[in-house]
Design a protein around this motif. Structure first.
Motif, PDB file in Angstrom:
ATOM      1  N   ARG A   1       0.814  -1.221   0.000  1.00 27.05           N
ATOM      2  CA  ARG A   1       0.000   0.000   0.000  1.00 27.05           C
ATOM      3  C   ARG A   1       0.843   1.265   0.000  1.00 27.05           C
ATOM      4  NH1 ARG A   1      -2.121  -2.289   4.437  1.00 27.05           N
ATOM      5  NH2 ARG A   1      -1.936  -0.407   5.710  1.00 27.05           N
ATOM      6  N   LEU A   2       2.157   1.138   0.005  1.00 30.76           N
ATOM      7  CA  LEU A   2       3.013   2.315   0.093  1.00 30.76           C
ATOM      8  C   LEU A   2       2.897   3.190  -1.156  1.00 30.76           C
ATOM      9  CD1 LEU A   2       6.268   0.694   1.503  1.00 30.76           C
ATOM     10  CD2 LEU A   2       4.904   2.453   2.646  1.00 30.76           C
ATOM     11  N   PRO A   3       2.879   4.512  -0.984  1.00 31.05           N
ATOM     12  CA  PRO A   3       2.978   5.403  -2.140  1.00 31.05           C
ATOM     13  C   PRO A   3       4.288   5.149  -2.882  1.00 31.05           C
ATOM     14  CG  PRO A   3       2.354   6.624  -0.155  1.00 31.05           C
ATOM     15  CD  PRO A   3       2.754   5.254   0.287  1.00 31.05           C
ATOM     16  N   ALA A   4       4.283   5.379  -4.175  1.00 26.56           N
ATOM     17  CA  ALA A   4       5.457   5.065  -5.009  1.00 26.56           C
ATOM     18  C   ALA A   4       6.734   5.703  -4.468  1.00 26.56           C
ATOM     19  CB  ALA A   4       5.192   5.514  -6.443  1.00 26.56           C
ATOM     20  N   ALA A   5       6.636   6.925  -3.961  1.00 26.10           N
ATOM     21  CA  ALA A   5       7.826   7.647  -3.503  1.00 26.10           C
ATOM     22  C   ALA A   5       8.484   6.997  -2.289  1.00 26.10           C
ATOM     23  CB  ALA A   5       7.465   9.095  -3.178  1.00 26.10           C
TER      24      ALA A   5
END
Length: 329
Positions: A294-298
């Motif tokens: 679920r982590l944002p790409a950044a």
């Protein structure tokens, strides 16, 4: 949302007041599970379910079973309902293009091990999987859903939490009474440490009349030097404290542990705050394998995931059950 504390305590004022509502909930579940199945697939369906609301270890159990089936030369497909606003489906998960917002974090994790379908309608999901070549369908959750005929049902329970106070929602954590649920199940799998297993056997052993498997979640040996590594840990799973305890067992120096709600969105704002906290502490950001999807790409290359796998002490009863229901490869 976190489970109320009284769910896992001896029945007190709150649970006693809510017990009549819990009895009505149990009666509604009993009526639902008594309905005949809508679909009887032409391939075996193995249900991985639970009696408790919330996380008990179904996802690592599904991964464990998928790998056992592949080892037998079979092609398992997973059917899962998804979570929250996930795709209605039936939709086959593509780990390259799908996001957790669309299909759910568990579906993305499962899809790395076997073809996975998100379907709010489990019967439609099972049909889609069979049509796409599944030789076995792993039904992730759905033990209380009668839509699909099941060849084998495995009930998973957290050995430490057990069945809580033994009462049904909202008086306790159960979707149905222990006796009624285990009567329909083929196997019980309790997951936890040796101490937790002993406590579970003491509290619930007399209620278990079906084959009982005992397992635990062990971190994969990735070569990461955890000993004395300063970490800031966060987890949005059913019981975040179990993840933090795992890190401590690995020897990591947990400078801060941030419990999140199950499936909590990992927004840019949240991750920016956690990354700033980690920088000030001189700590490595770490999380669970399920949270990592679920982590944002950044932040995908900033946070270190800690993968765990289910280890079953004596898989003999499971293998015997599989022999009974599976086609020979």
């Amino acid at each position: 949302m976190r489970a109320p504390r009284y769910w896992y305590e001896r029945p007190g004022v709150m649970s006693t007041l809510m017990a009549p509502v819990g009895a009505m909930y149990a009666a509604a579940t009993a009526r639902r599970v008594a309905r005949p199945p809508e679909v009887e697939p032409g391939v075996p369906v193995i249900c991985i379910g639970n009696l408790n609301a919330g996380g008990t270890g179904k996802t690592p159990t599904a991964i464990f079973l998928a790998q056992r089936l592949v080892d037998r030369g079979l092609a398992p497909h997973v059917v899962t309902r998804g979570y929250g606003g996930a795709e209605v489906g039936p939709h086959r998960v593509d780990i390259k293009t799908d996001s957790a917002d669309r299909v759910g974090d568990e579906a993305l994790l499962l899809a790395a091990f076997a073809p996975t379908w998100v379907a709010k309608d489990r019967a439609a999901g099972a049909r889609a999987a069979e049509g796409a070549g599944a030789e076995v369908v792993l039904l992730d959750d759905g033990f209380q859903n009668p839509a699909v005929a099941k060849a084998l049902s495995v009930v998973v329970v957290d050995a430490q939490k057990g069945f809580g106070n033994g009462l049904c929602i909202p008086a306790g954590p159960l979707r149905e009474p222990v006796a009624a649920g285990l009567k329909r199940a083929d196997l019980l799998l309790s997951i936890g440490s040796d101490g937790a297993q002993e406590a579970f056997a003491t509290r619930w052993g007399e209620a278990v009349s079906i084959p009982h498997l005992r397992g635990r979640l062990e971190p994969l040996p990735t070569g990461m030097p955890w000993r004395d590594l300063p970490v800031l840990a966060f987890a949005g799973i059913g019981h975040p404290e179990k993840f933090f305890a795992t890190l401590q067992e690995l020897g990591a120096n947990v400078l801060h542990a941030e419990p999140l709600t199950d499936h909590q969105p990992l927004t840019n704002a949240l991750m920016t705050r956690l990354a700033g906290d980690a920088k000030r502490l001189g700590a490595q950001l770490v999380t669970t394998e399920k949270d990592a999807v679920r982590l944002p790409a950044a932040f995908k290359h900033v946070v270190l995931p800690v993968p765990v796998r289910l280890v079953v002490d004596d898989p003999g009863p499971l293998e015997a059950a599989l022999d009974r229901i599976l086609p020979q490869a």
